[in-house]
Design a protein around this motif. Structure first.
Motif, short mmCIF file in Angstrom:
data_model
loop_
_atom_site.label_atom_id
_atom_site.label_comp_id
_atom_site.label_asym_id
_atom_site.label_seq_id
_atom_site.Cartn_x
_atom_site.Cartn_y
_atom_site.Cartn_z
N VAL A 176 1.35 9.84 -1.73
CA VAL A 176 0.41 8.75 -1.98
C VAL A 176 0.39 8.38 -3.47
O VAL A 176 0.42 7.20 -3.85
N GLU A 177 0.38 9.41 -4.33
CA GLU A 177 0.36 9.17 -5.78
C GLU A 177 1.63 8.48 -6.25
O GLU A 177 1.58 7.53 -7.05
N LEU A 178 2.76 8.93 -5.77
CA LEU A 178 4.04 8.33 -6.17
C LEU A 178 4.15 6.88 -5.68
O LEU A 178 4.69 6.02 -6.39
N GLU A 179 3.68 6.62 -4.49
CA GLU A 179 3.71 5.25 -3.98
C GLU A 179 2.82 4.34 -4.81
O GLU A 179 3.16 3.18 -5.08
N GLY A 180 1.65 4.87 -5.24
CA GLY A 180 0.77 4.09 -6.12
C GLY A 180 1.42 3.81 -7.46
O GLY A 180 1.33 2.69 -7.99
#
Length: 388
Positions: A176-180
């Motif tokens: 989720v963090e990397l996609e953000g």
């Protein structure tokens, strides 16, 4: 600009009108052109400075774009690695669930083995059903081992499941963090590209403005050259002239009073001072050393040669020729130096009353005033004397 419009009327009409003007009218025309050219040159300098700033911004922006591209690639790589690891962990969970199911089946099979005729037989029944003391001990040991094994299997099952679920949760959070981060980097990339487009358009507009100003300046320079030639034709010979020429604040040709006419005197130095007056208006030529075209040091060397003095023809060499004197003791015939594009970048010959004669790239050979404007601002008091 009104002056620029004159160029399009036709060279014959312009030449006739200039020749028909009086000396005062020509001088007024010259002053007006100089003022307009000065404004254009100021605008050109500002445009060039703005272009330089835009190019610096573009260079910095391109570096930022490169950094964003690298960050995007690195983030994509990390995201792909995380997705692969999530897939691996999900596969491990499936394997563990299958193993847990097998363990559950084993436990069920064991429980079935303790059932007789559809009824449950407890461990006490197994223990108290022993035939001898040795059989009793064996049965107790077997029940204990079975119980411990069952407990170990259940505990291992819970630990394996908790470990995999924890790791999977961590990977999901990272995903989720990397996609953000990926979305933010893409937004920044779009903003950089938009800013680059704006700067490119600004550079184009400034370049067009610069070219337009250069065309105007070129047109004015043509008019100015014609006016200068007309003034030279109307001027009486230098020795008996009632007026000479000087320059305004930007070094261009204007009228001076009689007191600034070529000085008289005896000896070779008088020849040096007066040598250039008959060639006023000769164009500036880089490296020029003859009346067909002078640069500043070439004219000074040539003028002194007319008086019998052999001196160098470069500003670098002239700045150490003769004797250095203070500006308060300056005399006609002294060399004066100006800090233009470099220290001592321009040189001329002092002719008295705050004026010097020299070859300027904006006017050609001309008399200029060094007590105000451009030349005052670039004069630091460097005066040298030759032949006295």
């Amino acid at each position: 600009m009104a002056t620029v419009t004159v160029v399009g009327i036709g060279s014959t009409f312009f030449t006739d009108s200039v020749q028909a003007e009086t000396m005062n009218e020509l001088q007024d025309r010259q002053s007006q052109i100089e003022s307009e050219r000065s404004e254009i040159k100021d605008s050109l300098s500002k445009a060039e400075a703005e272009i330089a700033d835009v190019l610096i911004e573009l260079e910095e922006l391109n570096e930022e774009i490169n950094r964003v591209e690298e960050a995007l690639k690195e983030n994509e790589k990390k995201l792909n690695e995380t997705n692969d690891e999530i897939s691996t962990k999900e596969a491990e969970i499936v394997e563990l669930e299958n193993a847990i199911q097998k363990r559950s089946d084993i436990l069920k099979d064991r429980m079935v083995s303790y059932q007789k005729n559809g009824g449950n037989i407890g461990f006490l029944d197994i223990i108290f059903g022993s035939k001898s003391f040795g059989d009793f001990v064996s049965r107790v040991s077997a029940v204990t081992k079975i119980t411990e094994s069952d407990n170990d299997l259940i505990k291992q099952q819970e630990e394996d499941k908790a470990s995999v679920e924890t790791k999977l949760a961590e990977l999901t959070d990272m995903q989720v963090e990397l996609e953000g981060m990926q979305e933010l980097i893409l937004v920044q990339k779009d903003q950089n590209e938009e800013q680059k487009s704006v700067l490119k358009q600004k550079e184009k507009e400034l370049t067009e403005k610069k070219e337009e100003l250069q065309i105007k300046d070129s047109s004015l320079a043509s008019i100015e050259a014609q006016v200068r030639r007309s003034i030279a034709e109307k001027r009486t010979p230098p020795a008996t002239a009632s007026a000479s020429t000087s320059s305004n604040s930007n070094g261009n040709l204007t009228t001076l009073s009689k007191s600034s006419a070529p000085v008289s005197g005896s000896g070779n130095l008088s020849t040096v001072i007066n040598a250039g007056y008959q060639y006023l208006g000769v164009p500036y030529v880089w490296g020029g050393k003859t009346p067909s075209g002078f640069d500043c040091s070439g004219f000074v060397s040539w003028a002194f040669a007319q008086g019998g003095y052999n001196i160098p023809s470069s500003t670098a060499a002239l700045q150490s020729v003769g004797t250095k004197v203070s500006y308060s003791n300056i005399q006609p015939g002294d060399m004066v130096f100006f800090n233009t594009y470099k220290v001592n970048g321009h040189v001329g010959i002092y002719v008295g009353n705050g004026n010097f004669i020299g070859a300027q790239n904006s006017t050609g050979l001309a008399v200029a005033n060094m007590t105000s404007g451009y030349w005052k601002n670039h004069f630091t008091g460097h005066v040298r004397r030759v032949g006295k």
